[in-house]
Design a protein around this motif. Structure first.
Motif, PDB file in Angstrom:
ATOM      1  N   GLY A  94      -8.270  22.125-102.117  1.00  0.00           N
ATOM      2  CA  GLY A  94      -9.123  22.838-100.986  1.00  0.00           C
ATOM      3  C   GLY A  94     -10.532  22.571-101.278  1.00  0.00           C
ATOM      4  N   THR A  95     -10.694  21.219-101.346  1.00  0.00           N
ATOM      5  CA  THR A  95     -12.066  20.901-101.248  1.00  0.00           C
ATOM      6  C   THR A  95     -13.079  21.147-100.188  1.00  0.00           C
ATOM      7  OG1 THR A  95     -11.489  19.047-102.711  1.00  0.00           O
ATOM      8  CG2 THR A  95     -13.493  18.701-101.606  1.00  0.00           C
ATOM      9  N   VAL A  96     -12.414  21.177 -99.022  1.00  0.00           N
ATOM     10  CA  VAL A  96     -13.209  21.328 -97.959  1.00  0.00           C
ATOM     11  C   VAL A  96     -13.672  22.927 -98.063  1.00  0.00           C
ATOM     12  CG1 VAL A  96     -13.318  21.479 -95.227  1.00  0.00           C
ATOM     13  CG2 VAL A  96     -12.423  19.682 -96.482  1.00  0.00           C
ATOM     14  N   ASN A  97     -12.701  23.859 -98.449  1.00  0.00           N
ATOM     15  CA  ASN A  97     -13.061  25.166 -98.623  1.00  0.00           C
ATOM     16  C   ASN A  97     -14.154  25.433 -99.624  1.00  0.00           C
ATOM     17  OD1 ASN A  97     -11.150  26.192 -96.738  1.00  0.00           O
ATOM     18  ND2 ASN A  97      -9.676  26.867 -98.476  1.00  0.00           N
ATOM     19  N   PHE A  98     -14.026  24.716-100.699  1.00  0.00           N
ATOM     20  CA  PHE A  98     -14.821  24.467-101.794  1.00  0.00           C
ATOM     21  C   PHE A  98     -16.361  24.306-101.359  1.00  0.00           C
ATOM     22  CE2 PHE A  98     -17.113  23.047-105.494  1.00  0.00           C
ATOM     23  CZ  PHE A  98     -16.807  23.847-106.870  1.00  0.00           C
ATOM     24  N   ALA A  99     -16.494  23.280-100.600  1.00  0.00           N
ATOM     25  CA  ALA A  99     -17.753  22.485-100.126  1.00  0.00           C
ATOM     26  C   ALA A  99     -18.409  23.659 -99.324  1.00  0.00           C
ATOM     27  CB  ALA A  99     -17.418  21.289 -99.481  1.00  0.00           C
ATOM     28  N   HIS A 100     -17.460  24.506 -98.751  1.00  0.00           N
ATOM     29  CA  HIS A 100     -18.176  25.511 -97.604  1.00  0.00           C
ATOM     30  C   HIS A 100     -18.332  27.047 -98.261  1.00  0.00           C
ATOM     31  CE1 HIS A 100     -17.312  22.375 -94.845  1.00  0.00           C
ATOM     32  NE2 HIS A 100     -17.990  22.734 -94.211  1.00  0.00           N
ATOM     33  N   PRO A 112     -13.787  30.700-101.029  1.00  0.00           N
ATOM     34  CA  PRO A 112     -12.990  30.805-102.583  1.00  0.00           C
ATOM     35  C   PRO A 112     -11.575  30.663-102.654  1.00  0.00           C
ATOM     36  CG  PRO A 112     -13.716  32.991-101.769  1.00  0.00           C
ATOM     37  CD  PRO A 112     -14.150  32.072-100.963  1.00  0.00           C
ATOM     38  N   LEU A 113     -11.215  29.915-101.587  1.00  0.00           N
ATOM     39  CA  LEU A 113      -9.710  29.481-101.752  1.00  0.00           C
ATOM     40  C   LEU A 113      -9.502  28.152-101.927  1.00  0.00           C
ATOM     41  CD1 LEU A 113      -8.614  31.410 -98.182  1.00  0.00           C
ATOM     42  CD2 LEU A 113      -7.668  31.687-100.656  1.00  0.00           C
ATOM     43  N   CYS A 114      -9.479  28.060-103.156  1.00  0.00           N
ATOM     44  CA  CYS A 114      -9.341  26.551-103.800  1.00  0.00           C
ATOM     45  C   CYS A 114      -8.792  26.768-105.401  1.00  0.00           C
ATOM     46  CB  CYS A 114     -10.525  25.857-103.802  1.00  0.00           C
ATOM     47  SG  CYS A 114     -12.245  26.650-103.894  1.00  0.00           S
ATOM     48  N   CYS A 115      -8.538  25.740-105.977  1.00  0.00           N
ATOM     49  CA  CYS A 115      -7.714  25.609-107.188  1.00  0.00           C
ATOM     50  C   CYS A 115      -7.423  24.528-107.952  1.00  0.00           C
ATOM     51  CB  CYS A 115      -6.299  26.340-107.059  1.00  0.00           C
ATOM     52  SG  CYS A 115      -5.180  25.366-106.027  1.00  0.00           S
ATOM     53  N   VAL A 116      -7.282  24.541-109.242  1.00  0.00           N
ATOM     54  CA  VAL A 116      -6.599  23.525-109.782  1.00  0.00           C
ATOM     55  C   VAL A 116      -5.136  23.512-109.830  1.00  0.00           C
ATOM     56  CG1 VAL A 116      -6.375  22.421-112.295  1.00  0.00           C
ATOM     57  CG2 VAL A 116      -8.509  23.740-111.586  1.00  0.00           C
ATOM     58  N   SER A 117      -4.416  22.562-109.641  1.00  0.00           N
ATOM     59  CA  SER A 117      -2.936  22.258-109.532  1.00  0.00           C
ATOM     60  C   SER A 117      -2.569  21.229-110.346  1.00  0.00           C
ATOM     61  CB  SER A 117      -2.501  22.079-108.059  1.00  0.00           C
ATOM     62  OG  SER A 117      -1.088  21.681-107.919  1.00  0.00           O
ATOM     63  N   MET A 171       7.396  21.634-115.012  1.00  0.00           N
ATOM     64  CA  MET A 171       6.226  22.786-115.293  1.00  0.00           C
ATOM     65  C   MET A 171       5.410  22.721-114.091  1.00  0.00           C
ATOM     66  SD  MET A 171       4.917  23.254-119.030  1.00  0.00           S
ATOM     67  CE  MET A 171       6.470  23.264-120.326  1.00  0.00           C
ATOM     68  N   GLY A 172       4.824  23.709-113.998  1.00  0.00           N
ATOM     69  CA  GLY A 172       3.358  23.594-112.963  1.00  0.00           C
ATOM     70  C   GLY A 172       2.665  24.811-113.170  1.00  0.00           C
ATOM     71  N   ALA A 173       1.377  24.576-112.785  1.00  0.00           N
ATOM     72  CA  ALA A 173       0.291  25.617-113.070  1.00  0.00           C
ATOM     73  C   ALA A 173      -0.665  25.356-111.959  1.00  0.00           C
ATOM     74  CB  ALA A 173      -0.412  25.622-114.662  1.00  0.00           C
ATOM     75  N   VAL A 174      -0.953  26.495-111.371  1.00  0.00           N
ATOM     76  CA  VAL A 174      -2.027  26.584-110.373  1.00  0.00           C
ATOM     77  C   VAL A 174      -3.131  27.840-110.692  1.00  0.00           C
ATOM     78  CG1 VAL A 174      -2.531  27.107-107.867  1.00  0.00           C
ATOM     79  CG2 VAL A 174      -0.457  25.715-108.410  1.00  0.00           C
ATOM     80  N   TYR A 175      -4.431  27.459-110.727  1.00  0.00           N
ATOM     81  CA  TYR A 175      -5.294  28.303-111.057  1.00  0.00           C
ATOM     82  C   TYR A 175      -6.387  28.511-109.930  1.00  0.00           C
ATOM     83  CZ  TYR A 175      -9.185  30.505-113.906  1.00  0.00           C
ATOM     84  OH  TYR A 175      -9.916  31.214-114.547  1.00  0.00           O
ATOM     85  N   ASN A 176      -6.503  29.697-109.385  1.00  0.00           N
ATOM     86  CA  ASN A 176      -7.812  29.779-108.511  1.00  0.00           C
ATOM     87  C   ASN A 176      -8.661  30.727-109.169  1.00  0.00           C
ATOM     88  OD1 ASN A 176      -9.468  30.851-106.590  1.00  0.00           O
ATOM     89  ND2 ASN A 176      -7.983  31.521-105.164  1.00  0.00           N
ATOM     90  N   PRO A 177      -9.740  30.368-109.875  1.00  0.00           N
ATOM     91  CA  PRO A 177     -10.594  31.057-110.627  1.00  0.00           C
ATOM     92  C   PRO A 177     -11.339  32.169-109.860  1.00  0.00           C
ATOM     93  CG  PRO A 177     -11.605  28.725-110.516  1.00  0.00           C
ATOM     94  CD  PRO A 177     -10.139  28.855-109.651  1.00  0.00           C
ATOM     95  N   GLY A 217      -6.075  26.252 -96.097  1.00  0.00           N
ATOM     96  CA  GLY A 217      -6.888  25.035 -96.591  1.00  0.00           C
ATOM     97  C   GLY A 217      -6.532  24.678 -98.104  1.00  0.00           C
ATOM     98  N   SER A 218      -5.510  25.026 -98.747  1.00  0.00           N
ATOM     99  CA  SER A 218      -4.984  24.606-100.011  1.00  0.00           C
ATOM    100  C   SER A 218      -3.440  24.690-100.002  1.00  0.00           C
ATOM    101  CB  SER A 218      -5.651  25.383-101.164  1.00  0.00           C
ATOM    102  OG  SER A 218      -4.988  25.296-102.342  1.00  0.00           O
ATOM    103  N   ALA A 219      -2.879  23.455-100.094  1.00  0.00           N
ATOM    104  CA  ALA A 219      -1.352  23.389-100.096  1.00  0.00           C
ATOM    105  C   ALA A 219      -0.800  24.091-101.374  1.00  0.00           C
ATOM    106  CB  ALA A 219      -0.950  22.187-100.003  1.00  0.00           C
ATOM    107  N   ALA A 220      -1.848  24.001-102.579  1.00  0.00           N
ATOM    108  CA  ALA A 220      -1.128  24.327-103.647  1.00  0.00           C
ATOM    109  C   ALA A 220      -1.237  26.323-103.514  1.00  0.00           C
ATOM    110  CB  ALA A 220      -2.003  24.187-104.823  1.00  0.00           C
ATOM    111  N   ILE A 221      -2.106  26.808-103.098  1.00  0.00           N
ATOM    112  CA  ILE A 221      -2.184  28.150-102.851  1.00  0.00           C
ATOM    113  C   ILE A 221      -1.210  28.756-101.857  1.00  0.00           C
ATOM    114  CG2 ILE A 221      -3.658  30.121-102.119  1.00  0.00           C
ATOM    115  CD1 ILE A 221      -5.924  28.694-103.513  1.00  0.00           C
ATOM    116  N   ASP A 222      -1.044  27.843-100.805  1.00  0.00           N
ATOM    117  CA  ASP A 222       0.040  28.224 -99.894  1.00  0.00           C
ATOM    118  C   ASP A 222       1.253  28.348-100.428  1.00  0.00           C
ATOM    119  OD1 ASP A 222      -2.069  27.778 -97.745  1.00  0.00           O
ATOM    120  OD2 ASP A 222      -1.377  25.796 -97.446  1.00  0.00           O
TER     121      ASP A 222
END
Ligand code: IPD
Ligand code: CA
Ligand code: CA
Length: 256
Positions: free
Chosen positions: A84-90, A93-98, A109-115, A182-187
């Motif tokens: 969600g880099t485009v979101n982040f740059a604007h 707050p819809l972005c995360c680590v995946s 195993m998987g982890a997705v974190y939207n701080p 705008g973030s596939a991991a969050i989707d």
């Protein structure tokens, strides 16, 4: 140990994203003018890689900005330091680590974190999926006609039958609620949590989908490619649903 390292690396990346968010940072373009990479992507990736290497210096790494760091290890970390880099740059707050962990070619195993929403999704094969430690489950929506869907668009695509615009147009004409976060991991995680009933996208990379894929499956959902085969993050097309509407969504995406 694997789980502890995954959680630690994901948190470390999220912390960096928080430090940069809404501040001033360097932004560069990659494949197209709007395919962005920021200082935050790179610094988050550095923090994630060092957290992994502290414990597992020999593991195989596939990370969006660093690329493929191949080793003989059967364990591969598949990392998107900022989805969600485009979101982040604007400042959206819809972005995360995946981060997904693959062992012998299977995501386990998987982890997705939207701080920015304080949402930490995690799943381990056979153990279910959680949001901030609480079990989550996909929705029980029985039919596509009443579903709430989400999709994403690649930075570039070929005009072809059932391309992203054609499929999007089809759903809009039917009046289906179809979102684009705008973030596939969050989707994917929001399908796992039952907020969306289904997600599809035409062109993802392994780092966009690996973690979210297992989170949806462990939350009781179904994830396939556009042909209905069980999903692999190493191919681009994805359909993820609550399982119940899967065949309907698959047919609709394919124009049937
Ligand atoms: C993008 C996001 C977006 C999806 C794109 C991805 P990035 O990842 O996941 O939702 O539609 O296909 O490339 O570039 O923000 O890491
Ligand atoms: Ca991504
Ligand atoms: Ca990214």
């Amino acid at each position: 140990m694997l789980k502890a390292t995954l959680l630690k690396a994901t948190e470390a990346g999220g912390k960096i994203l928080q430090q940069y968010f809404n501040g001033s940072f360097q932004i560069d373009s990659k494949s197209t003018v709007n395919d962005l990479v920021t200082e935050a992507d790179k610094q988050a990736e550095t923090a994630i890689l060092s957290a992994i290497r502290e414990t597992y210096p020999d593991h195989y790494i596939l990370s969006e900005e660093a690329g493929e760091i191949s080793t003989p290890s059967n364990t591969k970390w598949i990392i998107d330091p900022l989805d969600g880099t485009v979101n982040f740059a604007h400042g959206i707050p819809l972005c995360c680590v995946s981060i997904g962990v693959e062992v012998d070619g299977e995501v386990i195993m998987g982890a997705v974190y939207n701080p920015f929403m304080n949402e930490f999704f995690f799943a381990e094969k056979g153990q279910g999926a959680t949001l901030n430690g609480q079990p989550i489950r996909v929705s029980a929506k029985p039919e596509l006609a009443k579903a709430c869907l989400v999709t994403g668009f690649p930075y570039t695509w070929e005009d072809e039958p059932n391309d992203p615009v054609v499929v999007f147009g089809r759903f809009i004409r039917q009046g289906l609620p179809l979102r684009r976060l705008g973030s596939a991991a969050i989707d994917l995680c929001w399908v796992a949590a039952g907020r969306f009933d289904g997600f599809y996208e035409h062109k993802l990379n392994a780092w966009d989908s690996a973690a979210g894929f297992i989170i949806v499956e462990e939350a009781g959902g179904k994830v396939t490619d556009f042909k209905g085969n069980r999903f692999s993050p190493h191919q681009k097309k994805i359909i993820a649903t609550n399982g119940i509407i899967h065949d309907e969504l698959l047919a609709a995406v394919n124009g049937k």
